[in-house]
Scaffold this active site. Structure first.
Site, PDB file in Angstrom:
ATOM      1  N   HIS A 136      55.923  34.281  89.215  1.00  0.00           N
ATOM      2  CA  HIS A 136      56.073  33.780  87.850  1.00  0.00           C
ATOM      3  C   HIS A 136      57.535  33.455  87.608  1.00  0.00           C
ATOM      4  CE1 HIS A 136      57.527  37.613  85.591  1.00  0.00           C
ATOM      5  NE2 HIS A 136      57.827  37.723  86.865  1.00  0.00           N
ATOM      6  N   CYS A 147      65.899  35.471  86.205  1.00  0.00           N
ATOM      7  CA  CYS A 147      64.425  35.478  86.197  1.00  0.00           C
ATOM      8  C   CYS A 147      63.826  34.205  85.601  1.00  0.00           C
ATOM      9  CB  CYS A 147      63.897  36.710  85.472  1.00  0.00           C
ATOM     10  SG  CYS A 147      64.275  38.239  86.352  1.00  0.00           S
ATOM     11  N   HIS A 197      59.915  33.589  90.969  1.00  0.00           N
ATOM     12  CA  HIS A 197      60.068  34.759  91.834  1.00  0.00           C
ATOM     13  C   HIS A 197      58.763  35.538  91.808  1.00  0.00           C
ATOM     14  CE1 HIS A 197      61.083  36.215  87.807  1.00  0.00           C
ATOM     15  NE2 HIS A 197      60.729  37.438  88.221  1.00  0.00           N
ATOM     16  N   HIS A 201      56.510  39.480  92.443  1.00  0.00           N
ATOM     17  CA  HIS A 201      56.511  40.942  92.420  1.00  0.00           C
ATOM     18  C   HIS A 201      55.267  41.454  93.131  1.00  0.00           C
ATOM     19  CE1 HIS A 201      59.686  41.196  89.377  1.00  0.00           C
ATOM     20  NE2 HIS A 201      59.056  40.224  88.732  1.00  0.00           N
ATOM     21  N   ASP A 240      45.847  38.386  91.656  1.00  0.00           N
ATOM     22  CA  ASP A 240      46.396  38.640  92.984  1.00  0.00           C
ATOM     23  C   ASP A 240      46.643  37.345  93.747  1.00  0.00           C
ATOM     24  OD1 ASP A 240      47.357  40.258  95.064  1.00  0.00           O
ATOM     25  OD2 ASP A 240      45.386  40.333  96.029  1.00  0.00           O
ATOM     26  N   HIS A 241      47.855  37.213  94.262  1.00  0.00           N
ATOM     27  CA  HIS A 241      48.302  36.032  95.001  1.00  0.00           C
ATOM     28  C   HIS A 241      48.171  34.759  94.161  1.00  0.00           C
ATOM     29  CE1 HIS A 241      48.245  38.845  98.322  1.00  0.00           C
ATOM     30  NE2 HIS A 241      49.105  38.034  98.907  1.00  0.00           N
ATOM     31  N   GLU A 256      56.555  47.014  87.615  1.00  0.00           N
ATOM     32  CA  GLU A 256      57.066  45.747  88.126  1.00  0.00           C
ATOM     33  C   GLU A 256      57.948  46.007  89.347  1.00  0.00           C
ATOM     34  OE1 GLU A 256      58.660  42.176  85.671  1.00  0.00           O
ATOM     35  OE2 GLU A 256      60.377  43.463  86.129  1.00  0.00           O
TER      36      GLU A 256
END
Length: 135
Positions: free
Chosen positions: A17, A36, A40, A42, A80-81, A124
């Protein structure tokens, strides 16, 4: 006499995100979100806690497998992903802070777990996390 317990399931998901608000100028975004504002990712750790009375006949109030399946369908398959801004339609136009993500996850789970949902916690990073309890 039944006793109340809190049951927690942990999942890990990877998402990318950027933190950027369309309501702010580029300079304001840079000032608030710093680096940010760039894309990037997480490896988020999600902990969902449910609360309920243990049923004497089965020794639990919800089978953990049922919770795992709900989390997969309502959260993991969506996040996810994925790129949170581009791949999750419900997050379009929302700044995908961990705070907003925790509220989003609560809202996804509440229809299925409304009688039991107690807490959504998202880490995070190892040192930064948010807890949301539906308030």
């Amino acid at each position: 006499m039944s006793r109340t317990v809190i049951l927690t399931r942990r999942e890990v998901f990877s998402s990318s995100h950027r933190l950027y608000s369309d309501k702010l100028s580029l300079e304001e975004n840079k000032k608030i979100y710093g680096k940010c504002i760039n894309s990037h990712g997480h490896n988020y750790v999600l902990e969902v806690s449910i609360k309920g009375a243990v049923k004497e006949d089965i020794g639990m109030f919800m089978n953990i497998t049922e919770l795992k399946e709900i989390l997969k369908e309502k959260v993991m398959d969506k996040l996810d992903h994925k790129n949170l801004e581009n791949d999750v339609p419900e997050l379009k136009g929302i700044v995908t802070t961990t705070e907003n993500l925790s509220i989003f996850i609560w809202d996804q789970l509440f229809p299925s777990l409304k009688d039991f949902l107690y807490e959504v916690k998202i880490l995070e990073t190892e040192n930064n996390f948010v807890v949301y309890r539906g308030e």
